[in-house]
Design a protein around this motif. Structure first.
Motif, mmCIF file in Angstrom:
data_model
loop_
_atom_site.group_PDB
_atom_site.id
_atom_site.type_symbol
_atom_site.label_atom_id
_atom_site.label_comp_id
_atom_site.label_asym_id
_atom_site.label_seq_id
_atom_site.Cartn_x
_atom_site.Cartn_y
_atom_site.Cartn_z
ATOM 1 N N ARG A 27 -1.702 3.847 -1.795
ATOM 2 C CA ARG A 27 -3.126 3.613 -1.524
ATOM 3 C C ARG A 27 -3.317 3.262 -0.057
ATOM 4 O O ARG A 27 -2.354 3.015 0.676
ATOM 5 N N GLU A 63 2.399 1.590 -3.505
ATOM 6 C CA GLU A 63 1.399 1.923 -4.526
ATOM 7 C C GLU A 63 0.624 3.194 -4.226
ATOM 8 O O GLU A 63 -0.197 3.636 -5.031
ATOM 9 N N ALA A 108 0.832 -1.205 0.000
ATOM 10 C CA ALA A 108 0.000 0.000 0.000
ATOM 11 C C ALA A 108 0.864 1.251 0.000
ATOM 12 O O ALA A 108 0.542 2.241 -0.674
#
Length: 394
Positions: free
Chosen positions: A354, A352, A349
């Motif tokens: 996110r 990326e 996460a």
């Protein structure tokens, strides 16, 4: 993992994993490597597996790694891997306790994520050094492998407490009993016994640091409570042993709950008997690590109920970390793998950009590490004061 789509699995890349420690003859290193492989989220690509370059390269060769990625020290590994275009994303630190923080600092300062074996370190001051370094690197994920928090029925128990099914918590009972140090095994040259009973490597505690921290962490994890004070009695029953091999600890939690903890490595007939019981105004829960697929729930005034992993009454928080149907045992390695897979979710996460899956945020981190070290220090202080009550909050 249950609940993950095939599209999500196909789109991700494996995280490049390095390892510090865990070379030839090290039990826990193999456990970490198995856990990392179970859900295909990591690829082991580098390591400083031992305290000498020769032993590290020999261990790496057994694992199929190129000699150039097998380092003679964790400092060398951190420096070189940080410069590589496809260097490691994350390092697993699986050394004796005194190496945890010095090694972690080398990687954290270079922006490399860390998965570290417990306890965090041998002293609170050193632990706070790492906490300060992590505060300066907010994008670095740090996970502490209190692996028992990865068991489905442990997460089920935590959720039931959080949902109020037990009412206000009154009592937390935790114990971890073993028998493998009933004799002075460390004198035989057995590697695992030798470092765990050596204060230079293990720190100021023996059984308390090795297994007592697991019991304390699990009691707090399930109950959601924070330890405030304790009174402890440490004993080294085996003649000539410097560190404790048995501990009895009384506990006081914030909010008024009370508890007791027993940790022993000299209790014949016990292998890895980790048991946690939590009791509230409306009911109680009981879970045993040696029979981990079952959780006993006893609502007050009603017959006790047995909740099985994957069975009726087991909710989505447990289902998320369940791999096989009920009746097929899951245990130590799968629980460990759940910690690694949740760590991979947190790291991916970050990479990326996110938000991570909410369930992954349950993994222990630096705060739980500091709490564990403070627990150890408070136990030693109390025992030296003949069982006086001392502060245990970080």
């Amino acid at each position: 993992m249950v609940g993950e789509s095939s599209q999500a699995k196909a789109s991700r890349r494996k995280l490049r994993l390095g390892m510090v420690g865990g070379g030839q003859g090290a039990f826990i290193g193999a456990v970490h490597r198995l856990a990392a492989r179970m859900d295909d989220r990591y690829e082991l690509v580098a390591g400083a597996f031992s305290s000498t370059a020769e032993k590290s390269k020999a261990s790496g060769a057994e694992l199929g790694l190129p000699e150039a990625r097998c380092y003679g020290s964790y400092a060398e590994m951190a420096q070189r891997e940080a410069r590589l275009k496809e260097g490691i994303d994350v390092v697993a630190i699986v050394t004796p306790n005194h190496v945890h923080v010095p090694a972690a600092l080398e990687f954290v300062r270079r922006g490399i994520h860390v998965i570290c074996d417990k306890p965090l370190t041998v002293g609170l001051r050193e632990g706070k050094r790492l906490a300060d370094a992590l505060a300066k690197q907010p994008d670095v994920v740090f996970v502490l492998t209190h692996n028992y928090t990865g068991y489905p029925m442990v997460r089920q128990a935590r959720q039931m407490v959080a949902d109020g099914l037990l009412g206000k918590i009154r009592l937390v009972q935790a114990e971890y009993a073993q028998d493998w140090l009933t004799t002075k095994l460390e004198d035989s040259g057995q590697k695992q016994a030798a470092w765990r009973t050596d204060p230079k490597q293990s720190g100021p505690v023996g059984a308390v640091g090795d297994i007592g921290t697991h019991a304390m962490n699990l009691g707090a994890f399930i109950s959601g409570l924070t330890l405030s004070e304790l009174a402890a009695d440490l004993t080294s029953f085996v003649e000539g042993r410097v560190l404790d091999d048995n501990a009895h600890v009384m506990l006081r939690f914030e909010g008024g709950a009370k508890g007791m903890l027993w940790a022993s490595q000299v209790a014949p007939g016990n292998e890895n008997r980790l048991v946690v019981r939590v009791y509230g105004e409306k009911g109680g829960l009981s879970w045993s690590q040696e029979d981990p697929n079952y959780l006993q729930f006893a609502p007050y005034g009603e017959p006790p109920r047995l909740i099985t992993r994957g069975g009726a009454g087991s909710g989505p928080v447990a289902g998320r970390v369940t791999r096989v149907p009920p009746g097929h045992p899951e245990g130590y390695l799968e629980g460990f793998a759940n910690i690694y897979t949740d760590a991979a979710e947190l790291i991916s996460a970050k990479i990326e950009g996110r938000a991570p899956d909410e369930g992954a945020t349950l993994v222990p981190g630096i705060r739980q590490g500091l709490e564990g070290v403070k627990f150890c220090e408070a136990v030693v202080e109390s025992s030296r004061k003949n069982g006086a009550w001392v502060k245990a909050a970080v």
